[in-house]
Scaffold this active site. Sequence first.
Site, PDB file in Angstrom:
ATOM      1  N   GLU A  85    -110.695 -28.182  73.236  1.00 26.40           N
ATOM      2  CA  GLU A  85    -112.123 -28.243  72.868  1.00 26.40           C
ATOM      3  C   GLU A  85    -112.726 -26.846  72.814  1.00 26.40           C
ATOM      4  O   GLU A  85    -113.496 -26.513  71.910  1.00 26.40           O
ATOM      5  CB  GLU A  85    -112.904 -29.079  73.888  1.00 26.40           C
ATOM      6  N   ASN A  93    -104.763 -27.228  72.753  1.00 22.39           N
ATOM      7  CA  ASN A  93    -104.597 -26.508  74.011  1.00 22.39           C
ATOM      8  C   ASN A  93    -103.451 -25.501  73.878  1.00 22.39           C
ATOM      9  O   ASN A  93    -102.437 -25.761  73.210  1.00 22.39           O
ATOM     10  CB  ASN A  93    -104.411 -27.451  75.201  1.00 22.39           C
ATOM     11  N   GLU A 145    -101.228 -23.178  76.331  1.00 19.51           N
ATOM     12  CA  GLU A 145    -100.865 -22.870  77.717  1.00 19.51           C
ATOM     13  C   GLU A 145    -100.158 -21.524  77.805  1.00 19.51           C
ATOM     14  O   GLU A 145     -99.869 -20.873  76.792  1.00 19.51           O
ATOM     15  CB  GLU A 145    -100.005 -24.007  78.279  1.00 19.51           C
TER      16      GLU A 145
HETATM   17  N1  THU Z   1    -106.719 -29.998  78.425  1.00 20.99           N
HETATM   18  C1  THU Z   1    -107.456 -29.835  77.287  1.00 20.99           C
HETATM   19  O1  THU Z   1    -107.008 -29.212  76.315  1.00 20.99           O
HETATM   20  N2  THU Z   1    -108.686 -30.379  77.250  1.00 20.99           N
HETATM   21  C2  THU Z   1    -109.262 -31.075  78.279  1.00 20.99           C
HETATM   22  O2  THU Z   1    -110.438 -31.380  78.216  1.00 20.99           O
HETATM   23  C3  THU Z   1    -108.445 -31.458  79.422  1.00 20.99           C
HETATM   24  C4  THU Z   1    -107.179 -30.713  79.600  1.00 20.99           C
HETATM   25  C5  THU Z   1    -105.393 -29.382  78.491  1.00 20.99           C
HETATM   26  C6  THU Z   1    -105.299 -28.222  79.444  1.00 20.99           C
HETATM   27  C7  THU Z   1    -103.820 -28.209  79.745  1.00 20.99           C
HETATM   28  O3  THU Z   1    -103.159 -27.470  78.731  1.00 20.99           O
HETATM   29  C8  THU Z   1    -103.409 -29.665  79.644  1.00 20.99           C
HETATM   30  O4  THU Z   1    -104.434 -30.312  78.917  1.00 20.99           O
HETATM   31  C9  THU Z   1    -103.231 -30.352  80.987  1.00 20.99           C
HETATM   32  O5  THU Z   1    -104.322 -30.165  81.798  1.00 20.99           O
END
Ligand code: THU
Length: 131
Positions: free
Chosen positions: A58, A45, A47
């Site tokens: 994903e 992820n 941000e």
């Molecule tokens: N997040 C993911 O990377 N995948 C998911 O399926 C659920 C949430 C991330 C998004 C954000 O950076 C952090 O987790 C908190 O929501």
Amino acid sequence: MPDIEVEALIEQARQAQARAYAPYSGYRVGAAVLTADGKVFTGCNVENAVYPLGLCAERVAIFKAVSEGYRDFQAIAVVTRNGGSPCGSCRQVMHEFAPEMIVFIADEAGEVRRTTVAELLPDSFGAADLE
Ligand code: THU
């Protein structure tokens, strides 16, 4: 899928989790998607200070693969600290390319849950609905 391949895929997702850029939520996610011909693409992820711009692990992994010419997937592994399940947007993107794909959801303690995109996204909307 042989156990050894599952373990290797989860390990790649675990390494991707270490590269997560999650200074705002502190929730680190790693993913590794396995193509039909055995290639692995990873994602974490990413941000942003403008919160909605962040992208899930994903989708980073799947978009990397698609952008490199790979669209057939057999499995994806996702690693979080607590075994969190993929979000709805990621389920929809998984469904776009691989509705039958196996999904391994792992936590940092090594617990692994095996499911499928079809189980995670029942009664889905897809390309066939637009024909
Ligand atoms: N997040 C993911 O990377 N995948 C998911 O399926 C659920 C949430 C991330 C998004 C954000 O950076 C952090 O987790 C908190 O929501």
